[in-house]
Design a protein around this motif. Structure first.
Motif, short mmCIF file in Angstrom:
data_model
loop_
_atom_site.label_atom_id
_atom_site.label_comp_id
_atom_site.label_asym_id
_atom_site.label_seq_id
_atom_site.Cartn_x
_atom_site.Cartn_y
_atom_site.Cartn_z
N ARG A 279 2.33 -9.82 -7.23
CA ARG A 279 1.63 -8.44 -8.01
C ARG A 279 2.45 -8.37 -9.13
O ARG A 279 3.66 -8.16 -9.06
N LEU B 158 -2.30 3.24 -4.49
CA LEU B 158 -3.07 4.18 -5.56
C LEU B 158 -2.77 5.67 -5.39
O LEU B 158 -2.64 6.00 -4.28
N GLY C 160 -6.12 -5.00 2.79
CA GLY C 160 -4.76 -4.61 2.39
C GLY C 160 -4.79 -3.02 2.28
O GLY C 160 -4.57 -2.63 1.38
N GLY D 60 -2.65 -0.78 3.28
CA GLY D 60 -1.65 -0.10 3.01
C GLY D 60 -1.50 1.39 3.89
O GLY D 60 -1.74 1.16 4.98
N THR E 131 -4.94 4.88 1.82
CA THR E 131 -5.36 5.60 0.47
C THR E 131 -7.01 5.46 0.67
O THR E 131 -7.60 6.45 -0.08
N GLU F 241 -4.65 -5.11 7.41
CA GLU F 241 -3.13 -4.90 6.78
C GLU F 241 -2.34 -5.81 7.47
O GLU F 241 -2.21 -5.98 8.68
N ASP G 288 -3.44 -11.26 8.22
CA ASP G 288 -3.15 -11.84 7.22
C ASP G 288 -4.53 -12.24 6.34
O ASP G 288 -5.27 -12.81 6.98
N LEU G 289 -4.60 -11.31 5.18
CA LEU G 289 -5.97 -11.43 4.38
C LEU G 289 -6.36 -13.13 4.16
O LEU G 289 -7.68 -13.20 4.03
C1 LIG Z 1 -2.10 -3.10 -3.68
S1 LIG Z 1 -1.51 -2.53 -2.05
C2 LIG Z 1 -2.80 -1.41 -1.67
C3 LIG Z 1 -2.68 -0.65 -0.81
C4 LIG Z 1 -3.77 0.70 -0.40
N1 LIG Z 1 -4.85 -0.16 -0.43
C5 LIG Z 1 -4.02 1.29 -1.54
O1 LIG Z 1 -5.08 1.48 -2.16
O2 LIG Z 1 -3.22 2.09 -2.23
C6 LIG Z 1 -2.01 -4.20 -1.37
C7 LIG Z 1 -1.61 -4.17 0.14
O3 LIG Z 1 -1.98 -5.21 0.73
C8 LIG Z 1 -1.08 -5.64 1.69
N2 LIG Z 1 -1.00 -7.03 1.77
C9 LIG Z 1 -0.38 -7.79 1.24
N3 LIG Z 1 -0.45 -9.19 1.30
C10 LIG Z 1 -1.42 -8.99 2.30
C11 LIG Z 1 -1.77 -10.27 3.27
N4 LIG Z 1 -1.46 -11.35 3.07
N5 LIG Z 1 -2.51 -9.61 4.36
C12 LIG Z 1 -2.85 -8.52 4.63
N6 LIG Z 1 -2.34 -7.37 3.82
C13 LIG Z 1 -1.57 -7.77 2.83
C14 LIG Z 1 0.26 -4.97 1.25
O4 LIG Z 1 1.25 -4.64 2.63
C15 LIG Z 1 -0.25 -3.63 0.87
O5 LIG Z 1 -0.35 -2.59 1.70
#
Ligand SMILES: C[S@@+](CC[C@H](N)C(=O)[O-])C[C@H]1O[C@@H](n2cnc3c(N)ncnc32)[C@H](O)[C@@H]1O
Length: 291
Positions: free
Chosen positions: A10, A40, A65, A67, A70, A86, A111-112
């Motif tokens: 990222r 966010l 994802g 988090g 939010t 998540e 895992d996404l």
């Molecule tokens: C950009 S953050 C967004 C957090 C929240 N949705 C927000 O809007 O603030 C991305 C989220 O995806 C999660 N994430 C990253 N890779 C992932 C995966 N392979 N599978 C599931 N979640 C994942 C991270 O732990 C993080 O919480």
């Protein structure tokens, strides 16, 4: 369709096709956050994304994802069924505590990249990890019979530009854009996140094109795109004879506002969609030969 190249970080853009020279913000030093988690914090962005999604009480919504929740929280208040996915166990615990009393929220630790998505129609409202953007759009938009009907995503700005381009460089992106209307609703500045990533983001709006729901139209589309992207100089007169007799080519092209001499490489995703739709209508497309 061949898979486009991916970046795995990222703050580093996930590229499809041509790099966007405008995506970098050299004045801001790279984020020290190496975990890829940028939450966010902008109430106006969160509100705009959720409002745009227009979640109904009978909707099934995926927050990919999630988090700390939010977006999950305002989504829960819509009354729709929300699935927050998540991977991070600490976030999962926090989400479970936070939404323990919300019957319409389910928290899935997964895992996404591999977690199964629902088979019944759903929409996605999510600020996704930038590094998984191509992979997630592929999972959501590649299948002919995808149950996805709408998505409101926060993605990296350059990625948003590439997937919403009217004439994408990559056939896979054209496959997405001809079946789904993909547009940028707004730019999301890096400081809308905490910590701020090194690049801006965008609110990307994805809606199904009504005429492209039929598998028949999509099969025609796939065939046209593969041939058209293989040889962008090819004229429609040659391309369309793969699926209709030569005598029908002028009718189809003029119904689409094009001419038989239009080169394939000048077509927009909306042109491809209209051609496929017209060709799939039995009165025009007989006989259609599917590969
Ligand atoms: C950009 S953050 C967004 C957090 C929240 N949705 C927000 O809007 O603030 C991305 C989220 O995806 C999660 N994430 C990253 N890779 C992932 C995966 N392979 N599978 C599931 N979640 C994942 C991270 O732990 C993080 O919480």
């Amino acid at each position: 369709m061949p898979a486009p190249r991916q970046r795995a970080r990222r703050g580093g853009p996930d590229r499809i096709g041509r790099p966007d020279p405008g995506h970098r913000r050299p004045r801001r030093p790279p984020s020290p956050n190496h975990s890829g988690i940028h939450v966010l914090r902008s109430a106006s962005v969160i509100e705009a994304v959720v409002r745009s999604a227009d979640v109904g009480a009978d909707a099934l919504v995926l927050d990919l994802g999630a988090g700390p929740g939010t977006l999950t929280a305002p989504l829960a208040r819509t009354g729709g069924r929300v699935v927050a996915i998540e991977r991070d166990p600490a976030f999962v615990r926090r989400l479970r505590r936070r939404f323990a009393a919300d019957d319409n929220v389910r928290v899935v630790e997964g895992d996404l990249r591999v977690v199964p998505f629902p088979r019944r129609p759903f929409q996605v409202v999510a600020s996704i990890p930038f590094s998984l953007s191509t992979l997630l759009l592929s999972r959501l938009l590649d299948p002919v019979e995808t149950p996805l009907h709408a998505a409101d995503l926060v993605v990296e700005w350059g990625f948003a530009r590439r997937v919403s381009a009217p004439r994408p460089r990559h056939p896979r992106v054209a496959w997405w854009g001809a079946r789904f209307d993909i547009r940028i609703a707004r730019r999301v500045p890096a400081d809308a996140f905490v910590p701020a990533p090194s690049v801006d983001a965008a609110h990307l709006v994805i809606r199904r094109r009504p005429g492209m729901a039929s598998p028949r139209a999509q099969r025609v589309l796939r065939r046209l795109l593969l041939a058209g992207y293989r040889d962008p100089h090819q004229r429609l007169r040659g391309l369309l004879t793969m699926v209709v007799p030569r005598t029908r080519v002028r009718t189809v092209t003029s119904a689409a506002g094009l001419t038989p001499s239009t080169p394939a490489g000048t077509l927009t995703v909306a042109d491809w969609a209209l051609l496929a739709e017209l060709l799939a209508i039995s009165s025009i497309s007989l006989p259609v030969v599917f590969g």
